[in-house]
Design a protein around this motif. Sequence first.
Motif, PDB file in Angstrom:
ATOM      1  N   MET A   1     -45.895  -3.082 -43.567  1.00  0.00           N
ATOM      2  CA  MET A   1     -45.935  -2.718 -42.145  1.00  0.00           C
ATOM      3  C   MET A   1     -44.522  -2.428 -41.643  1.00  0.00           C
ATOM      4  O   MET A   1     -43.575  -3.138 -41.971  1.00  0.00           O
ATOM      5  N   LEU A   2     -44.380  -1.361 -40.849  1.00  0.00           N
ATOM      6  CA  LEU A   2     -43.082  -1.026 -40.302  1.00  0.00           C
ATOM      7  C   LEU A   2     -42.723  -1.998 -39.182  1.00  0.00           C
ATOM      8  O   LEU A   2     -43.572  -2.410 -38.400  1.00  0.00           O
ATOM      9  N   THR A   3     -41.460  -2.345 -39.106  1.00  0.00           N
ATOM     10  CA  THR A   3     -41.002  -3.221 -38.037  1.00  0.00           C
ATOM     11  C   THR A   3     -40.768  -2.415 -36.769  1.00  0.00           C
ATOM     12  O   THR A   3     -40.673  -1.173 -36.793  1.00  0.00           O
ATOM     13  N   ARG A   4     -40.637  -3.125 -35.659  1.00  0.00           N
ATOM     14  CA  ARG A   4     -40.336  -2.460 -34.398  1.00  0.00           C
ATOM     15  C   ARG A   4     -39.018  -1.713 -34.487  1.00  0.00           C
ATOM     16  O   ARG A   4     -38.895  -0.576 -33.995  1.00  0.00           O
ATOM     17  N   GLU A   5     -38.020  -2.310 -35.113  1.00  0.00           N
ATOM     18  CA  GLU A   5     -36.722  -1.665 -35.245  1.00  0.00           C
ATOM     19  C   GLU A   5     -36.825  -0.375 -36.048  1.00  0.00           C
ATOM     20  O   GLU A   5     -36.184   0.634 -35.731  1.00  0.00           O
ATOM     21  N   GLN A   6     -37.642  -0.401 -37.099  1.00  0.00           N
ATOM     22  CA  GLN A   6     -37.821   0.803 -37.913  1.00  0.00           C
ATOM     23  C   GLN A   6     -38.503   1.917 -37.121  1.00  0.00           C
ATOM     24  O   GLN A   6     -38.066   3.073 -37.146  1.00  0.00           O
ATOM     25  N   THR A   7     -39.603   1.589 -36.438  1.00  0.00           N
ATOM     26  CA  THR A   7     -40.320   2.635 -35.697  1.00  0.00           C
ATOM     27  C   THR A   7     -39.451   3.202 -34.580  1.00  0.00           C
ATOM     28  O   THR A   7     -39.476   4.415 -34.329  1.00  0.00           O
ATOM     29  N   GLU A   8     -38.673   2.370 -33.929  1.00  0.00           N
ATOM     30  CA  GLU A   8     -37.792   2.876 -32.880  1.00  0.00           C
ATOM     31  C   GLU A   8     -36.722   3.791 -33.450  1.00  0.00           C
ATOM     32  O   GLU A   8     -36.407   4.838 -32.873  1.00  0.00           O
ATOM     33  N   PHE A   9     -36.174   3.427 -34.601  1.00  0.00           N
ATOM     34  CA  PHE A   9     -35.176   4.276 -35.256  1.00  0.00           C
ATOM     35  C   PHE A   9     -35.778   5.626 -35.630  1.00  0.00           C
ATOM     36  O   PHE A   9     -35.174   6.689 -35.375  1.00  0.00           O
ATOM     37  N   PHE A  10     -36.972   5.610 -36.220  1.00  0.00           N
ATOM     38  CA  PHE A  10     -37.598   6.860 -36.642  1.00  0.00           C
ATOM     39  C   PHE A  10     -38.015   7.709 -35.437  1.00  0.00           C
ATOM     40  O   PHE A  10     -37.955   8.943 -35.491  1.00  0.00           O
ATOM     41  N   LEU A  11     -38.444   7.072 -34.343  1.00  0.00           N
ATOM     42  CA  LEU A  11     -38.767   7.831 -33.141  1.00  0.00           C
ATOM     43  C   LEU A  11     -37.535   8.582 -32.644  1.00  0.00           C
ATOM     44  O   LEU A  11     -37.622   9.766 -32.295  1.00  0.00           O
ATOM     45  N   LEU A  86     -44.638   6.604 -47.184  1.00  0.00           N
ATOM     46  CA  LEU A  86     -43.929   6.931 -45.951  1.00  0.00           C
ATOM     47  C   LEU A  86     -43.346   8.330 -46.103  1.00  0.00           C
ATOM     48  O   LEU A  86     -42.618   8.606 -47.056  1.00  0.00           O
ATOM     49  N   PHE A  87     -43.687   9.225 -45.178  1.00  0.00           N
ATOM     50  CA  PHE A  87     -43.144  10.575 -45.244  1.00  0.00           C
ATOM     51  C   PHE A  87     -43.262  11.255 -43.882  1.00  0.00           C
ATOM     52  O   PHE A  87     -44.034  10.846 -43.020  1.00  0.00           O
ATOM     53  N   TRP A  88     -42.434  12.277 -43.713  1.00  0.00           N
ATOM     54  CA  TRP A  88     -42.489  13.108 -42.510  1.00  0.00           C
ATOM     55  C   TRP A  88     -43.505  14.231 -42.723  1.00  0.00           C
ATOM     56  O   TRP A  88     -43.527  14.856 -43.781  1.00  0.00           O
ATOM     57  N   TYR A 114     -47.471   6.885 -42.353  1.00  0.00           N
ATOM     58  CA  TYR A 114     -47.371   5.600 -43.041  1.00  0.00           C
ATOM     59  C   TYR A 114     -48.743   5.272 -43.626  1.00  0.00           C
ATOM     60  O   TYR A 114     -49.733   5.209 -42.901  1.00  0.00           O
ATOM     61  N   ASN A 115     -48.793   5.126 -44.950  1.00  0.00           N
ATOM     62  CA  ASN A 115     -50.068   4.935 -45.643  1.00  0.00           C
ATOM     63  C   ASN A 115     -51.077   6.011 -45.252  1.00  0.00           C
ATOM     64  O   ASN A 115     -52.263   5.737 -45.019  1.00  0.00           O
ATOM     65  N   TYR A 127     -40.652  25.852 -24.352  1.00  0.00           N
ATOM     66  CA  TYR A 127     -40.665  26.870 -23.305  1.00  0.00           C
ATOM     67  C   TYR A 127     -40.837  26.263 -21.924  1.00  0.00           C
ATOM     68  O   TYR A 127     -40.322  26.779 -20.937  1.00  0.00           O
ATOM     69  N   ILE A 128     -41.577  25.134 -21.842  1.00  0.00           N
ATOM     70  CA  ILE A 128     -41.802  24.489 -20.541  1.00  0.00           C
ATOM     71  C   ILE A 128     -41.099  23.135 -20.453  1.00  0.00           C
ATOM     72  O   ILE A 128     -41.329  22.370 -19.519  1.00  0.00           O
ATOM     73  N   HIS A 129     -40.274  22.823 -21.442  1.00  0.00           N
ATOM     74  CA  HIS A 129     -39.397  21.637 -21.395  1.00  0.00           C
ATOM     75  C   HIS A 129     -40.186  20.330 -21.264  1.00  0.00           C
ATOM     76  O   HIS A 129     -39.762  19.406 -20.574  1.00  0.00           O
ATOM     77  N   LYS A 130     -41.293  20.230 -21.999  1.00  0.00           N
ATOM     78  CA  LYS A 130     -42.084  18.997 -21.999  1.00  0.00           C
ATOM     79  C   LYS A 130     -42.050  18.357 -23.378  1.00  0.00           C
ATOM     80  O   LYS A 130     -42.140  19.052 -24.393  1.00  0.00           O
ATOM     81  N   MET A 131     -41.930  17.040 -23.376  1.00  0.00           N
ATOM     82  CA  MET A 131     -41.900  16.261 -24.616  1.00  0.00           C
ATOM     83  C   MET A 131     -42.988  15.198 -24.562  1.00  0.00           C
ATOM     84  O   MET A 131     -43.139  14.497 -23.555  1.00  0.00           O
ATOM     85  N   TYR A 132     -43.735  15.095 -25.654  1.00  0.00           N
ATOM     86  CA  TYR A 132     -44.782  14.082 -25.796  1.00  0.00           C
ATOM     87  C   TYR A 132     -44.467  13.259 -27.040  1.00  0.00           C
ATOM     88  O   TYR A 132     -44.073  13.810 -28.072  1.00  0.00           O
ATOM     89  N   PHE A 133     -44.655  11.938 -26.947  1.00  0.00           N
ATOM     90  CA  PHE A 133     -44.412  11.108 -28.120  1.00  0.00           C
ATOM     91  C   PHE A 133     -45.261   9.855 -28.062  1.00  0.00           C
ATOM     92  O   PHE A 133     -45.703   9.421 -26.997  1.00  0.00           O
ATOM     93  N   ALA A 134     -45.514   9.303 -29.243  1.00  0.00           N
ATOM     94  CA  ALA A 134     -46.344   8.108 -29.356  1.00  0.00           C
ATOM     95  C   ALA A 134     -45.942   7.320 -30.584  1.00  0.00           C
ATOM     96  O   ALA A 134     -45.485   7.888 -31.579  1.00  0.00           O
ATOM     97  N   ILE A 135     -46.128   6.013 -30.493  1.00  0.00           N
ATOM     98  CA  ILE A 135     -46.030   5.112 -31.634  1.00  0.00           C
ATOM     99  C   ILE A 135     -47.356   4.363 -31.716  1.00  0.00           C
ATOM    100  O   ILE A 135     -47.846   3.849 -30.702  1.00  0.00           O
TER     101      ILE A 135
END
Length: 279
Positions: A1-11, A86-88, A114-115, A127-135
């Motif tokens: 399982m990824l740690t909080r620190e890892q997911t924040e770094f990858f985000l 684990l891969f992009w 992840y898995n 083009y519309i300067h919007k960013m979406y993200f999730a963990i």
Amino acid sequence: MLTREQTEFFLVKAYNAALRAGARILDIYNDGVDIEVNLKSDRTPITLADCESHTLIKSYLGPTHIPLLSEEGRDLLYEERRNWDLFWMVDPLDGTKEFIKGNGEFTVNIALMYNNRPEIGVIYVPYIHKMYFAIRGVGSFRKTEVLPDPESEKSLAEILEGREPLPLVEAANEPIRIAVSRSHNTDETFEHISRIKQRYPSAVVIQQGSSYKFCLLAEAVVDVYVRTSPTSEWDTAAGEVILLESGGRVENITGGRLDYNKETLRNPHFICKNRFWRD
């Protein structure tokens, strides 16, 4: 399982990579020169923007030492990637046809897998300067007025500042809004729409290019999205986790989930529903 620190770094890495790629894509989009279009082996179009966005993302994410599976990367044999934990997963320019048409409906999609499940998703709509993200397990968010930046190095605090949790509304739309692709519909698509309209006669159809449809679902600006034409895993991975973390669902047409890192990277036909959709 990824740690909080890892997911924040990858985000942070994915977020900045998307901003840098978006800046380069817009440079090409706005330079006033006719867009040169070539065809890949599957007869789908590719442009300079696709290639340069891929190169930029690959270079920026390279120091993470995590394998990258990209639409514009080299073909990777299943035997080479089947045991990746684990891969992009990257689509450096989703909505190439919309880019060519000049309607602005294109995105940069970056997911951390992840898995073989999307753990982090970032979708930038330059083009519309919007960013979406999730963990996964944390939530899904939107930011507006996020300007493209060819040298972006946003910190976690800067990324989280001003974020809006998704969805943005508290109920289904009235009338119901059905999202479909702008450029890739089939007879089966319209059969599904017809069945939905039997239940919701006043439902309206919204055409939209690229993975931005997942973002509209996560916002709950649209209610359901039917896809019965070809897509690949990089088209859906980032959008899936953004939608799931907003409370929505992604299902193949027979009711199961989408699988990733398959021997063939093609998706089955699928349907997406926002948080408020009731079957």
